[in-house]
Design a protein around this motif. Structure first.
Motif, PDB file in Angstrom:
ATOM      1  N   HIS A 180       0.625  -0.944  -0.081  1.00  0.00           N
ATOM      2  CA  HIS A 180      -0.059  -0.381  -0.068  1.00  0.00           C
ATOM      3  C   HIS A 180       0.448   1.440  -0.088  1.00  0.00           C
ATOM      4  O   HIS A 180       0.782   2.293  -0.079  1.00  0.00           O
ATOM      5  N   GLY A 181       1.999   0.542  -0.355  1.00  0.00           N
ATOM      6  CA  GLY A 181       2.727   2.542  -0.313  1.00  0.00           C
ATOM      7  C   GLY A 181       2.729   3.356  -2.149  1.00  0.00           C
ATOM      8  O   GLY A 181       2.874   2.051  -2.240  1.00  0.00           O
ATOM      9  N   LEU A 182       2.396   4.454  -2.293  1.00  0.00           N
ATOM     10  CA  LEU A 182       2.858   5.164  -3.239  1.00  0.00           C
ATOM     11  C   LEU A 182       3.476   5.428  -2.738  1.00  0.00           C
ATOM     12  O   LEU A 182       3.845   6.721  -2.582  1.00  0.00           O
ATOM     13  N   VAL A 183       4.191   5.146  -4.453  1.00  0.00           N
ATOM     14  CA  VAL A 183       5.603   6.001  -5.213  1.00  0.00           C
ATOM     15  C   VAL A 183       5.592   6.649  -6.125  1.00  0.00           C
ATOM     16  O   VAL A 183       5.072   6.185  -7.650  1.00  0.00           O
ATOM     17  N   PRO A 184       4.960   8.053  -6.279  1.00  0.00           N
ATOM     18  CA  PRO A 184       4.847   8.410  -7.263  1.00  0.00           C
ATOM     19  C   PRO A 184       6.247   9.388  -8.734  1.00  0.00           C
ATOM     20  O   PRO A 184       6.662   9.642  -7.728  1.00  0.00           O
ATOM     21  N   LEU A 185       5.776   9.102  -9.927  1.00  0.00           N
ATOM     22  CA  LEU A 185       6.221   9.258 -10.238  1.00  0.00           C
ATOM     23  C   LEU A 185       7.003  10.533 -11.675  1.00  0.00           C
ATOM     24  O   LEU A 185       5.011  10.478 -12.284  1.00  0.00           O
ATOM     25  N   ASP A 186       7.289  11.088 -12.006  1.00  0.00           N
ATOM     26  CA  ASP A 186       7.078  12.586 -13.206  1.00  0.00           C
ATOM     27  C   ASP A 186       7.427  11.198 -14.528  1.00  0.00           C
ATOM     28  O   ASP A 186       7.991  10.291 -14.675  1.00  0.00           O
ATOM     29  N   ALA A 187       7.029  12.479 -15.300  1.00  0.00           N
ATOM     30  CA  ALA A 187       7.416  11.633 -17.108  1.00  0.00           C
ATOM     31  C   ALA A 187       8.991  10.755 -16.893  1.00  0.00           C
ATOM     32  O   ALA A 187       8.859  10.450 -18.033  1.00  0.00           O
ATOM     33  N   ASP A 188       9.436  11.226 -16.204  1.00  0.00           N
ATOM     34  CA  ASP A 188      11.167  11.170 -16.831  1.00  0.00           C
ATOM     35  C   ASP A 188      11.005   9.787 -15.584  1.00  0.00           C
ATOM     36  O   ASP A 188      12.494  10.170 -15.551  1.00  0.00           O
ATOM     37  N   GLY A 189      10.408   9.394 -14.480  1.00  0.00           N
ATOM     38  CA  GLY A 189      11.145   8.510 -13.360  1.00  0.00           C
ATOM     39  C   GLY A 189      11.023   8.937 -12.373  1.00  0.00           C
ATOM     40  O   GLY A 189      11.401   8.240 -11.608  1.00  0.00           O
ATOM     41  N   LEU A 227      -3.958   2.739  -2.896  1.00  0.00           N
ATOM     42  CA  LEU A 227      -3.174   4.158  -3.757  1.00  0.00           C
ATOM     43  C   LEU A 227      -4.228   4.579  -4.420  1.00  0.00           C
ATOM     44  O   LEU A 227      -3.937   5.432  -4.520  1.00  0.00           O
ATOM     45  N   VAL A 228      -5.310   4.046  -4.790  1.00  0.00           N
ATOM     46  CA  VAL A 228      -6.473   4.872  -5.821  1.00  0.00           C
ATOM     47  C   VAL A 228      -6.729   5.351  -4.544  1.00  0.00           C
ATOM     48  O   VAL A 228      -7.236   7.216  -5.449  1.00  0.00           O
ATOM     49  N   THR A 229      -7.311   5.774  -3.422  1.00  0.00           N
ATOM     50  CA  THR A 229      -7.357   6.665  -2.087  1.00  0.00           C
ATOM     51  C   THR A 229      -5.805   7.737  -1.867  1.00  0.00           C
ATOM     52  O   THR A 229      -6.611   9.019  -1.442  1.00  0.00           O
ATOM     53  N   LYS A 230      -5.568   7.866  -1.903  1.00  0.00           N
ATOM     54  CA  LYS A 230      -3.917   8.100  -1.968  1.00  0.00           C
ATOM     55  C   LYS A 230      -3.340   9.463  -3.158  1.00  0.00           C
ATOM     56  O   LYS A 230      -3.595  10.349  -2.757  1.00  0.00           O
ATOM     57  N   LEU A 231      -3.712   8.710  -3.902  1.00  0.00           N
ATOM     58  CA  LEU A 231      -3.994   9.594  -5.401  1.00  0.00           C
ATOM     59  C   LEU A 231      -5.487  10.394  -4.946  1.00  0.00           C
ATOM     60  O   LEU A 231      -5.422  11.885  -6.311  1.00  0.00           O
ATOM     61  N   THR A 268      -3.437  -1.854  -5.299  1.00  0.00           N
ATOM     62  CA  THR A 268      -4.220  -0.927  -5.283  1.00  0.00           C
ATOM     63  C   THR A 268      -5.627  -0.556  -5.470  1.00  0.00           C
ATOM     64  O   THR A 268      -5.216   1.086  -5.010  1.00  0.00           O
ATOM     65  N   GLY A 269      -6.483  -0.835  -5.773  1.00  0.00           N
ATOM     66  CA  GLY A 269      -7.783  -0.238  -5.811  1.00  0.00           C
ATOM     67  C   GLY A 269      -8.148  -0.236  -7.015  1.00  0.00           C
ATOM     68  O   GLY A 269      -9.748   0.070  -7.303  1.00  0.00           O
ATOM     69  N   PHE A 270      -7.286  -0.279  -8.399  1.00  0.00           N
ATOM     70  CA  PHE A 270      -7.067  -0.195  -9.479  1.00  0.00           C
ATOM     71  C   PHE A 270      -7.312  -0.919 -10.375  1.00  0.00           C
ATOM     72  O   PHE A 270      -7.275  -0.686 -11.804  1.00  0.00           O
ATOM     73  N   TRP A 271      -6.739  -2.102  -9.925  1.00  0.00           N
ATOM     74  CA  TRP A 271      -6.806  -3.748 -10.133  1.00  0.00           C
ATOM     75  C   TRP A 271      -7.366  -5.183  -9.675  1.00  0.00           C
ATOM     76  O   TRP A 271      -7.878  -4.737  -9.107  1.00  0.00           O
ATOM     77  N   SER A 272      -8.447  -5.247 -10.212  1.00  0.00           N
ATOM     78  CA  SER A 272      -9.300  -6.779 -10.140  1.00  0.00           C
ATOM     79  C   SER A 272      -8.854  -8.261 -10.303  1.00  0.00           C
ATOM     80  O   SER A 272      -8.438  -8.287 -11.339  1.00  0.00           O
ATOM     81  N   ALA A 273      -8.414  -8.216  -9.816  1.00  0.00           N
ATOM     82  CA  ALA A 273      -8.343  -9.780  -9.465  1.00  0.00           C
ATOM     83  C   ALA A 273      -9.176 -10.998  -9.727  1.00  0.00           C
ATOM     84  O   ALA A 273      -8.659 -11.497 -10.422  1.00  0.00           O
ATOM     85  N   ALA A 274     -10.458 -10.437 -10.095  1.00  0.00           N
ATOM     86  CA  ALA A 274     -11.120 -11.297 -10.863  1.00  0.00           C
ATOM     87  C   ALA A 274     -10.990 -11.349 -12.295  1.00  0.00           C
ATOM     88  O   ALA A 274     -11.097 -12.499 -12.689  1.00  0.00           O
ATOM     89  N   THR A 275     -10.774 -10.097 -12.673  1.00  0.00           N
ATOM     90  CA  THR A 275     -10.916  -9.898 -14.373  1.00  0.00           C
ATOM     91  C   THR A 275      -9.308 -10.077 -14.733  1.00  0.00           C
ATOM     92  O   THR A 275      -8.520  -9.857 -15.796  1.00  0.00           O
ATOM     93  N   GLU A 276      -8.311 -10.182 -13.071  1.00  0.00           N
ATOM     94  CA  GLU A 276      -6.876 -10.130 -14.556  1.00  0.00           C
ATOM     95  C   GLU A 276      -6.716  -8.670 -15.103  1.00  0.00           C
ATOM     96  O   GLU A 276      -5.316  -8.856 -16.341  1.00  0.00           O
ATOM     97  N   SER A 277      -7.213  -8.037 -14.611  1.00  0.00           N
ATOM     98  CA  SER A 277      -7.254  -6.474 -15.423  1.00  0.00           C
ATOM     99  C   SER A 277      -7.126  -5.089 -14.527  1.00  0.00           C
ATOM    100  O   SER A 277      -8.008  -4.769 -13.570  1.00  0.00           O
ATOM    101  N   TYR A 278      -5.805  -3.814 -15.102  1.00  0.00           N
ATOM    102  CA  TYR A 278      -6.697  -3.156 -14.619  1.00  0.00           C
ATOM    103  C   TYR A 278      -7.922  -1.587 -14.719  1.00  0.00           C
ATOM    104  O   TYR A 278      -8.614  -2.379 -15.924  1.00  0.00           O
ATOM    105  N   ARG A 279      -8.012  -1.312 -13.899  1.00  0.00           N
ATOM    106  CA  ARG A 279      -9.486  -0.141 -13.666  1.00  0.00           C
ATOM    107  C   ARG A 279      -8.830   1.062 -14.351  1.00  0.00           C
ATOM    108  O   ARG A 279      -9.397   1.914 -13.169  1.00  0.00           O
TER     109      ARG A 279
END
Length: 493
Positions: free
Chosen positions: A73-82, A126-130, A175-186
């Protein structure tokens, strides 16, 4: 096959185990504390410094592959250059509680989130931290171009910051934006939270390879600490793990993702291709510590007192909701002691009621999983309080199954090492699918079983002849709970 290493970067330290890839035998270990973190934020560079210190003295000499587990549950936020936009937000950050409620309403309620990603937003996600960053630090939020979790970021650094970014199913499911049921991001949920899209890591399979370091070491997919510890313990379907911290957590291994509209169950993926439904309780060892302080003793003294009493604590029942409770959902309640009589008001009976109350609260969490079809044939009991004699004596009867207390070990690091051995074996062709194995989804490679490492050394406690007594104590607890809080487990979404 050689040597592999597991690296566990927890909230406090880095621990490394170097193991024989075939047998799992630990060859050597390393440890280094993290610099003291102030509050719910951290500079990820401190994790790298700790890693370098833990790996000093040639610890990784001869290692062919490394697996990384890290705090969840740690969020590492990066810019376009990483590069870092701001310090990482850690899992214990409570500032986003309001943002969680905001997000729940934005998607249409708890049930909508449970169906979408198997989890209702909490402050840790992570979705909540965003969403919190978008509301409180809009300038920083606007600069975020990609997000990682601690184990993703550490693996990426070990690989020399390549163009490819990866994670695993376990990490993605937190993360709160990936589904374990569908194995895909939202991605729509990322945009709902942050206001714009970001780059998300590629989700690798359990035996996948993130890449190779400049020195040629294989880096496996990595995972979160909970998933790594489960893999290190060697638990499988039919096993549940009860973790005794100040608060408690109970998880099982299941063949499918569970959507729970109440939010009581969080549906994680595990590190093996299965699923890891988790139920949290607010109160666990804090109940024992509070009672010990009241009785003028410590945890060992409390256990000794409890063992002088008898099952049922002379009719006393402690509802252990000292800090409110998540399971059942009673956030504003308090603990209570029922059934007091003059003959029962002695330190040993109060101590016994505290132990039984804590364990019955965790048994409630186990029952939530059982009620959704999760099979529980044995319970692994983790944490220092699992070593207390009174806990070991009462748990099998109250849980109704065999209780396993593993010897203390670095299970998250061991799980990361086992994952590294799995990826190495698949990459080198020494681990192959079973004869006649079917291809995976979408034509992917057939399933390859992980290397067989020995089970954790453990003490085993059977319910035995005490099972009817333990179940009677449990029924007494349930009667008091349901009388005090009728319908607590029938909460509507």
């Amino acid at each position: 096959m050689g040597k592999v290493a597991g690296l566990d970067s927890s909230s406090e330290s880095t621990r490394i185990v170097v193991c024989d890839a075939d047998t799992g035998a630990v060859i050597r270990q390393g440890y280094a504390p993290h610099p003291v973190e102030k509050g719910p934020e951290a500079d990820p560079q401190a994790w790298l410094m700790s890693l370098g210190e833990a790996a000093g003295g040639g610890l990784l000499e001869g290692v062919q592959a490394i697996g990384v587990s890290a705090q969840q549950h740690g969020l590492v936020p990066l810019d376009a250059d990483g590069n870092l936009v701001r310090p990482a937000l850690l899992g214990n950050d409570k500032r986003a509680q309001g943002a969680a409620a905001d997000l729940i309403d934005s998607l249409g309620g708890r049930s909508a989130w449970a169906q979408a990603v198997g989890a209702v937003p909490q402050a840790a996600h992570l979705v909540t931290k965003l969403r919190w960053l978008a509301r409180t630090e809009p300038a920083n939020a606007a600069r975020i171009a990609e997000v990682m979790q601690p184990h993703d970021w550490l693996a990426w650094q070990l690989l020399g910051r390549p163009a490819r970014r990866t994670t695993d199913r376990g990490g993605a499911s937190a993360t709160g934006f990936w589904s374990a049921a569908t194995e895909s991001y939202r991605p729509d949920l990322v945009e709902l939270a942050l206001g714009h899209q970001v780059r998300l890591p590629e989700v690798l399979g359990p035996s996948g390879t993130a890449g190779f370091t400049p020195e040629g070491l294989l880096i496996s997919a990595g995972t979160g600490e909970t998933m790594a510890a489960a893999f290190g313990l060697g638990v499988g379907e039919g096993d549940a793990v009860v973790s005794l911290g100040a608060s408690g957590s109970v998880f099982g291994i299941h063949h499918e993702a569970l959507a729970d509209p109440t939010g009581t169950i969080t549906s994680f993926a595990d590190a093996t291709g299965r699923h890891l439904p988790v139920v949290h309780t607010t109160n666990a060892v804090r109940v024992l510590r509070g009672t010990a302080e009241m009785l003028g003793t410590d945890l060992e003294g409390l256990s000794a007192l409890a063992l002088k009493s008898s099952p049922g604590a002379r009719g006393m029942v402690l509802l252990p909701y000292l800090e409110g409770e998540r399971t059942p959902h009673l956030p504003h309640t308090a603990g209570s002691l029922h059934g007091m009589r003059r003959e029962s008001m002695k330190p040993e009976h109060v101590a016994r009621a505290a132990v039984e109350g804590m364990l019955c609260g965790l048994a409630d969490a186990l029952d939530v999983l059982r009620g959704r079809g999760v099979v529980v044939r044995r319970v692994f009991l983790l944490g220092p309080a699992a070593e207390l004699g009174a806990v070991q004596a009462a748990a099998p009867g109250l849980f109704g199954v065999q209780v396993v207390v593993p010897q203390p070990a670095e299970y998250a690091a061991l799980g990361a090492a086992r994952q590294a051995a799995w990826a190495l074996g698949v990459a080198h062709g020494t681990l192959l699918p079973a004869a006649g194995a079917e291809p995976g989804p979408g034509g992917a490679s057939a399933w390859v079983d992980p290397p067989e490492w020995p089970a954790a050394a453990s003490q085993i406690f059977e319910p035995g002849e005490e099972l009817p007594v333990g179940q009677a104590v449990r029924q007494q607890y349930l009667a008091v709970r349901d009388d005090a809080y009728p319908g607590a487990f029938q909460r509507e979404p």
